[in-house]
Design a protein around this motif. Structure first.
Motif, short mmCIF file in Angstrom:
data_model
loop_
_atom_site.label_atom_id
_atom_site.label_comp_id
_atom_site.label_asym_id
_atom_site.label_seq_id
_atom_site.Cartn_x
_atom_site.Cartn_y
_atom_site.Cartn_z
N GLU A 1 -27.83 -40.01 54.01
CA GLU A 1 -28.87 -40.10 55.04
C GLU A 1 -29.55 -41.46 54.93
O GLU A 1 -29.78 -41.97 53.84
CB GLU A 1 -29.91 -39.00 54.87
N HIS A 2 -29.88 -42.01 56.08
CA HIS A 2 -30.61 -43.26 56.18
C HIS A 2 -31.65 -43.10 57.27
O HIS A 2 -31.48 -42.28 58.17
CB HIS A 2 -29.69 -44.42 56.56
N THR A 3 -32.69 -43.92 57.21
CA THR A 3 -33.74 -43.87 58.22
C THR A 3 -33.95 -45.27 58.78
O THR A 3 -34.12 -46.22 58.02
CB THR A 3 -35.06 -43.35 57.62
N LEU A 4 -33.88 -45.36 60.11
CA LEU A 4 -34.24 -46.59 60.80
C LEU A 4 -35.66 -46.41 61.33
O LEU A 4 -35.96 -45.39 61.95
CB LEU A 4 -33.30 -46.87 61.97
N ILE A 5 -36.51 -47.38 61.06
CA ILE A 5 -37.90 -47.31 61.50
C ILE A 5 -38.18 -48.50 62.40
O ILE A 5 -38.03 -49.66 61.98
CB ILE A 5 -38.87 -47.31 60.30
N LEU A 6 -38.55 -48.20 63.64
CA LEU A 6 -38.89 -49.23 64.61
C LEU A 6 -40.41 -49.20 64.79
O LEU A 6 -40.98 -48.18 65.21
CB LEU A 6 -38.19 -48.94 65.94
N ASN A 7 -41.05 -50.30 64.39
CA ASN A 7 -42.50 -50.36 64.45
C ASN A 7 -42.93 -51.73 64.95
O ASN A 7 -42.57 -52.74 64.35
CB ASN A 7 -43.09 -50.09 63.05
N GLY B 1 -41.85 -53.40 67.34
CA GLY B 1 -40.71 -54.21 67.72
C GLY B 1 -39.81 -54.59 66.56
O GLY B 1 -38.70 -55.06 66.78
N GLU B 2 -40.25 -54.44 65.32
CA GLU B 2 -39.44 -54.80 64.15
C GLU B 2 -38.70 -53.56 63.65
O GLU B 2 -39.27 -52.47 63.59
CB GLU B 2 -40.34 -55.33 63.02
N LEU B 3 -37.44 -53.75 63.27
CA LEU B 3 -36.61 -52.65 62.78
C LEU B 3 -36.39 -52.80 61.27
O LEU B 3 -36.03 -53.88 60.80
CB LEU B 3 -35.26 -52.66 63.50
N THR B 4 -36.60 -51.71 60.55
CA THR B 4 -36.30 -51.69 59.12
C THR B 4 -35.42 -50.48 58.83
O THR B 4 -35.39 -49.52 59.60
CB THR B 4 -37.58 -51.59 58.26
N MET B 5 -34.70 -50.55 57.73
CA MET B 5 -33.81 -49.47 57.33
C MET B 5 -34.12 -49.11 55.88
O MET B 5 -34.42 -50.00 55.07
CB MET B 5 -32.35 -49.92 57.44
N ARG B 6 -34.08 -47.83 55.58
CA ARG B 6 -34.19 -47.41 54.19
C ARG B 6 -33.22 -46.27 53.96
O ARG B 6 -32.87 -45.54 54.88
CB ARG B 6 -35.62 -47.03 53.83
N GLU B 7 -32.79 -46.12 52.74
CA GLU B 7 -31.90 -45.03 52.39
C GLU B 7 -32.71 -43.75 52.25
O GLU B 7 -33.87 -43.78 51.86
CB GLU B 7 -31.17 -45.35 51.09
N GLY B 8 -32.10 -42.64 52.61
CA GLY B 8 -32.77 -41.34 52.52
C GLY B 8 -33.24 -40.87 53.87
O GLY B 8 -33.29 -41.64 54.84
N GLY B 9 -33.53 -39.59 53.95
CA GLY B 9 -33.95 -38.98 55.20
C GLY B 9 -35.45 -38.98 55.35
O GLY B 9 -36.18 -39.58 54.55
N VAL B 10 -35.89 -38.33 56.41
CA VAL B 10 -37.31 -38.25 56.72
C VAL B 10 -37.54 -36.94 57.47
O VAL B 10 -36.64 -36.43 58.14
CB VAL B 10 -37.74 -39.47 57.57
N ASP B 11 -38.72 -36.38 57.33
CA ASP B 11 -39.08 -35.19 58.09
C ASP B 11 -39.50 -35.59 59.50
O ASP B 11 -40.14 -36.60 59.70
CB ASP B 11 -40.23 -34.44 57.41
N ASN B 12 -39.15 -34.79 60.47
CA ASN B 12 -39.58 -34.94 61.86
C ASN B 12 -39.25 -36.29 62.49
O ASN B 12 -40.14 -36.97 63.03
CB ASN B 12 -41.08 -34.67 61.98
N PRO B 13 -37.98 -36.71 62.44
CA PRO B 13 -37.62 -37.97 63.12
C PRO B 13 -37.68 -37.79 64.64
O PRO B 13 -37.60 -36.68 65.16
CB PRO B 13 -36.18 -38.21 62.65
N ASP B 14 -37.82 -38.90 65.35
CA ASP B 14 -37.81 -38.85 66.81
C ASP B 14 -36.39 -38.68 67.33
O ASP B 14 -36.19 -38.06 68.38
CB ASP B 14 -38.40 -40.15 67.38
N LEU B 15 -35.42 -39.25 66.63
CA LEU B 15 -34.01 -39.16 67.00
C LEU B 15 -33.19 -38.84 65.75
O LEU B 15 -33.51 -39.32 64.66
CB LEU B 15 -33.51 -40.49 67.56
N ILE B 16 -32.15 -38.06 65.93
CA ILE B 16 -31.18 -37.81 64.86
C ILE B 16 -29.81 -38.23 65.38
O ILE B 16 -29.38 -37.78 66.44
CB ILE B 16 -31.15 -36.33 64.45
N VAL B 17 -29.15 -39.11 64.63
CA VAL B 17 -27.80 -39.56 64.96
C VAL B 17 -26.88 -39.02 63.87
O VAL B 17 -27.04 -39.36 62.70
CB VAL B 17 -27.73 -41.10 65.02
#
Length: 117
Positions: free
Chosen positions: A45-51, A53-69
């Motif tokens: 699992e990985h998490t992309l965070i768009l905040n 306008g900047e995009l970051t990536m981290r390893e691991g999941g997250v609760d309640n994502p806006d999108l799941i791919v």
């Protein structure tokens, strides 16, 4: 089958491609989203965070994502490297995206601007 590390590297390539595109940063500065990327054939699992306008990536999941791919590891790695477009795996059901229709369309547009069609 791709490895967790290969998915990580493909997501870093995607993140770098995104952040190098000033048009995307400006276009998405008011579209803050959390996107969970999940392989269905290995524990990855990985998490992309768009905040702002900047995009970051981290390893691991997250609760309640806006999108799941979700797809198998090979599709995820190929897609985020830009070797394949999301259209074919999405249409044949091997790529599943959960979220609002507007968010899915925006994610598809981002991919198209980074990697082309």
């Amino acid at each position: 089958m791709a490895t967790h590390q290969e998915i990580t590297e493909s997501l870093l390539a995607f993140t770098n491609g995104y952040n190098a595109n000033q048009r995307l940063i400006v276009m998405n500065r008011d579209w803050d989203r959390v996107i969970l990327i999940k392989a269905d054939d290995l524990p990855s699992e990985h998490t992309l965070i768009l905040n702002n306008g900047e995009l970051t990536m981290r390893e691991g999941g997250v609760d309640n994502p806006d999108l799941i791919v979700m797809a198998n590891s090979e599709i995820l790695a190929d897609m985020f490297y830009g070797d394949i477009t999301p259209t074919e795996p999405y249409m044949n059901g091997t790529l599943r995206i959960t979220g609002s229709e507007d968010d899915i369309v925006r994610l598809d547009f981002i991919s198209m601007l980074i990697w082309g069609e």
